[in-house]
Design a protein around this motif. Sequence first.
Motif, short mmCIF file in Angstrom:
data_model
loop_
_atom_site.label_atom_id
_atom_site.label_comp_id
_atom_site.label_asym_id
_atom_site.label_seq_id
_atom_site.Cartn_x
_atom_site.Cartn_y
_atom_site.Cartn_z
N THR A 107 -3.72 -2.80 47.52
CA THR A 107 -3.80 -1.52 46.79
C THR A 107 -3.73 -0.59 48.10
O THR A 107 -4.37 -0.52 48.96
N ARG A 108 -2.74 0.52 47.91
CA ARG A 108 -2.83 1.44 48.87
C ARG A 108 -2.92 2.82 48.43
O ARG A 108 -2.37 3.08 47.23
N GLU A 115 -6.18 1.09 52.50
CA GLU A 115 -5.73 0.00 51.72
C GLU A 115 -6.51 -0.98 51.74
O GLU A 115 -7.31 -0.99 52.28
N ILE A 116 -6.52 -1.71 50.37
CA ILE A 116 -7.36 -2.64 50.13
C ILE A 116 -6.43 -3.89 50.26
O ILE A 116 -5.58 -4.20 49.30
N PRO A 117 -6.33 -4.71 51.13
CA PRO A 117 -5.38 -5.82 51.32
C PRO A 117 -5.71 -6.90 50.48
O PRO A 117 -6.53 -7.01 49.92
N ALA A 118 -4.50 -7.60 50.23
CA ALA A 118 -4.66 -8.97 49.49
C ALA A 118 -5.57 -9.61 49.85
O ALA A 118 -5.78 -9.92 50.95
N LEU A 131 -12.11 0.05 41.00
CA LEU A 131 -11.39 -0.81 42.27
C LEU A 131 -12.04 0.02 43.67
O LEU A 131 -12.31 -0.95 44.34
N LEU A 132 -11.97 1.23 43.49
CA LEU A 132 -12.46 1.90 44.66
C LEU A 132 -13.71 1.76 45.12
O LEU A 132 -14.23 1.65 45.89
N MET A 137 -18.13 -0.62 48.20
CA MET A 137 -19.56 -1.64 48.37
C MET A 137 -19.28 -2.54 49.28
O MET A 137 -19.95 -2.92 50.07
N GLY A 138 -17.94 -3.11 49.40
CA GLY A 138 -17.61 -4.03 50.48
C GLY A 138 -17.60 -3.54 51.72
O GLY A 138 -18.03 -4.31 52.75
N LEU A 139 -17.12 -2.40 52.06
CA LEU A 139 -17.31 -1.63 53.40
C LEU A 139 -18.81 -1.39 53.62
O LEU A 139 -19.09 -1.43 55.00
#
Length: 165
Positions: A107-108, A115-118, A131-132, A137-139
Amino acid sequence: MSVIEEERVRGAVFKDINAEDEDQQPTVIESLCMNCYENGSTRLLLTKIPFFKEIIISSFSCPHCNWTNTEIQSAGRIQEQGVLYTLQVKTKEDMNREVVKSDSASTRIPQLDFEIPAFTQKGSLSTIEGLLDRAVMGLEQDQPIRKVCCSTLTAQNATLRPIQT
């Protein structure tokens, strides 16, 4: 197994998504909660999204700690070529658009240089906002530890630098 036989078997197992189909019910399995290690339940639904692919939708919930998790996994063959979808977000309501994202999708957002890489998120059925939120949360995950590590490294580098005269 021939291609024709394989298609017949897959067609019997993976049914098209259909709101009127009352026979299409998820399979419920008792499973371990990875949050509190008590027993919870996982619901699995094998289905086909028309013009997309076969997927496995799973949903976990724990009645003890109220932890939940949802995932979508591809059950079909990986396509030889990808597909590009573009969305212009112009209003707040656009953030509520539903998205089926596979784990191999990226996702870009060029305007934010984001960008959220594959393969960094599992497949999901969500909204653009969801999604964002998941990316944020991951960051934020382990951020306090990274701050301590970085400040320690910065302090060590400051003491190791030669004094210039």
